[in-house]
Design an enzyme around this catalytic site. Structure first.
Site, PDB file in Angstrom:
ATOM      1  N   HIS A 107       0.807 -12.002   0.992  1.00  0.00           N
ATOM      2  CA  HIS A 107      -0.336 -11.231   0.406  1.00  0.00           C
ATOM      3  C   HIS A 107      -1.007 -11.915  -0.504  1.00  0.00           C
ATOM      4  O   HIS A 107      -2.141 -11.931  -0.940  1.00  0.00           O
ATOM      5  CB  HIS A 107       0.326  -9.888  -0.017  1.00  0.00           C
ATOM      6  N   TYR A 157       0.743  -1.145   0.065  1.00  0.00           N
ATOM      7  CA  TYR A 157       0.030  -0.056   0.009  1.00  0.00           C
ATOM      8  C   TYR A 157       0.738   1.244  -0.105  1.00  0.00           C
ATOM      9  O   TYR A 157       1.467   1.463   0.990  1.00  0.00           O
ATOM     10  CB  TYR A 157      -0.811  -0.005   1.160  1.00  0.00           C
ATOM     11  N   GLY A 204     -17.707  -0.685  -1.237  1.00  0.00           N
ATOM     12  CA  GLY A 204     -19.096   0.487  -1.160  1.00  0.00           C
ATOM     13  C   GLY A 204     -20.178   0.297  -2.032  1.00  0.00           C
ATOM     14  O   GLY A 204     -21.275   0.841  -1.465  1.00  0.00           O
ATOM     15  N   SER A 209     -12.752  -5.926   1.754  1.00  0.00           N
ATOM     16  CA  SER A 209     -13.848  -5.447   0.885  1.00  0.00           C
ATOM     17  C   SER A 209     -15.409  -6.044   1.335  1.00  0.00           C
ATOM     18  O   SER A 209     -16.026  -6.564   0.743  1.00  0.00           O
ATOM     19  CB  SER A 209     -13.748  -5.676  -0.525  1.00  0.00           C
ATOM     20  N   PRO A 210     -15.539  -5.982   2.669  1.00  0.00           N
ATOM     21  CA  PRO A 210     -16.839  -6.758   3.180  1.00  0.00           C
ATOM     22  C   PRO A 210     -18.039  -5.848   2.653  1.00  0.00           C
ATOM     23  O   PRO A 210     -19.251  -6.344   2.915  1.00  0.00           O
ATOM     24  CB  PRO A 210     -16.660  -6.516   4.761  1.00  0.00           C
ATOM     25  N   LEU A 211     -17.800  -4.615   2.150  1.00  0.00           N
ATOM     26  CA  LEU A 211     -18.895  -3.767   1.865  1.00  0.00           C
ATOM     27  C   LEU A 211     -18.929  -3.815   0.324  1.00  0.00           C
ATOM     28  O   LEU A 211     -19.780  -2.816  -0.288  1.00  0.00           O
ATOM     29  CB  LEU A 211     -18.872  -2.504   2.319  1.00  0.00           C
ATOM     30  N   GLY A 212     -18.297  -4.675  -0.470  1.00  0.00           N
ATOM     31  CA  GLY A 212     -18.273  -4.663  -1.874  1.00  0.00           C
ATOM     32  C   GLY A 212     -17.926  -3.310  -2.313  1.00  0.00           C
ATOM     33  O   GLY A 212     -18.088  -2.859  -3.514  1.00  0.00           O
TER      34      GLY A 212
END
Length: 364
Positions: A160, A91, A244, A239-242
């Protein structure tokens, strides 16, 4: 910029540390706070049941916030009970670890830091050239990550992406040596295949698996989650909320800047966003019945799947931190979960979850 760099690259972040007096005041404040966040176990590593992914503090989603704002959000998340923070050498590259290190300095002994190795990144230029999990490279990356973060030991070190050129037994053995040396405490894998996880675990106990998982990305359910259950390994959905989309704040008409990584994602084309709207509508309907937000329902669904699941949503805003953490108070009944399962089975998600240049590294 090559697609792989567009998907992973972040800009440099330079932080100004607090004064000694400010750090002392902050330390007193957090020492006296009451934390109501529940905890969960990733194997034997205790963390808050909702963690925080720090990749959002860069140009991945467009222009980065200021350094002060990023530190404010990280420390604000801790103040609200988050004890699990996730970063990676890639990152930036490197700069996100530096940012996180400065942000967590006053609270280091109260939190768990996860970082990652596995990409072949030139230490001088930041240029990427594929994967690299050779033992000597792992050792170099760990020493650099320790310096970037300003810590003596990495709490959770993930590979990773699996490097097909290096036997996973060699990778696990190297991390085992680093644990024995006191530089690392726990070992994890990201986006790894079930067979790879099992082989790694036979050499060095795996504490956590991190892979993309959400209501519209359910790849881990067939093999990875059952294996975690069998071996006593924790699971950390990224990315549990896709990205966004599952929050209901993005639709087919939403403008996505060319600098936003989603502009290159097959699942975020205008047509795909329009086709996938039924998933959002389902989540919105459940949210309304629970007096909750779609983001809270999406996270609550993950928490209800297994007791060893700890999602790590990322955000640049404290109000979104508050919203995300409110998922802990959303109770989905067996009937709710059955309805979600039934309705989602009727929805075909359009578009691959990542660009092919990135996706080709997963589940090896």
């Amino acid at each position: 910029m090559p697609l792989i760099d567009q998907a992973f690259a972040l800009i440099d972040i330079k932080c100004t540390p607090l004064s000694v007096a400010s750090e002392a005041a902050f330390d007193r404040q957090v020492a006296n706070q009451e934390k109501i966040m529940k905890n969960r176990l990733l194997a034997n590593l205790q963390v808050s049941e909702i963690g925080f992914g720090t990749m959002s503090f860069a140009s991945t989603y467009g222009a980065a916030p200021s350094d002060d704002e990023a530190i404010k959000v990280i420390r604000g998340a801790f103040d609200r009970g988050v004890t699990f923070f996730d970063t990676a050498e890639s990152y930036g590259p490197f700069t996100n670890e530096v940012l996180v290190g400065k942000a967590i300095r006053p609270i280091r002994d109260r939190i768990v830091i996860a970082t990652k190795f596995g990409f072949d990144i030139n230490f001088e230029t930041g240029e990427r050239s594929g994967l690299n999990s050779r033992p000597d490279h792992i050792r170099l990356v760990v020493d650099r990550s320790l310096k970037h973060l300003g810590i003596e030991a990495i709490d959770l070190l993930y590979q990773h992406r699996v490097d097909p050129e290096v036997p996973i037994e060699d990778v696990a053995g190297t991390v085992k040596d680093l644990i024995a040396a006191g530089k690392v405490k726990h070992f994890g894998l990201s986006e790894a295949a079930a067979g790879t996880i099992r082989r790694a675990h036979a050499v060095q106990a795996v504490t956590a698996i991190q892979s993309e998982y959400s209501l519209w990305t359910r790849d881990p359910e067939a093999e990875i989650l059952p294996l975690c259950d069998e071996l006593g390994i924790g699971f950390v959905p990224w990315s549990p909320l896709g990205a966004g989309y599952l929050t209901g704040k993005i639709d087919a008409k939403t403008a996505i800047d060319a600098t936003d990584f989603r502009a290159a994602s097959p699942r975020f084309t205008e047509d795909a966003r329009r086709a996938n709207q039924p998933m959002v509508e389902l989540i919105q309907r459940i949210a309304q019945s629970k007096n909750a937000t779609p983001a809270q329902v999406a996270l609550a669904w993950l928490l209800a799947r297994k007791p060893f699941i700890v999602p790590i949503p990322g955000t640049r805003r404290l109000d979104r931190v508050d919203e995300n953490l409110g998922a802990s108070n959303v109770q989905l009944t067996a009937a709710d979960l059955a309805e979600i399962e039934d309705e989602t089975s009727k929805i075909d998600i359009e578009g691959a979850r990542l660009p092919e240049a990135v996706l080709r590294y997963s589940y090896k």
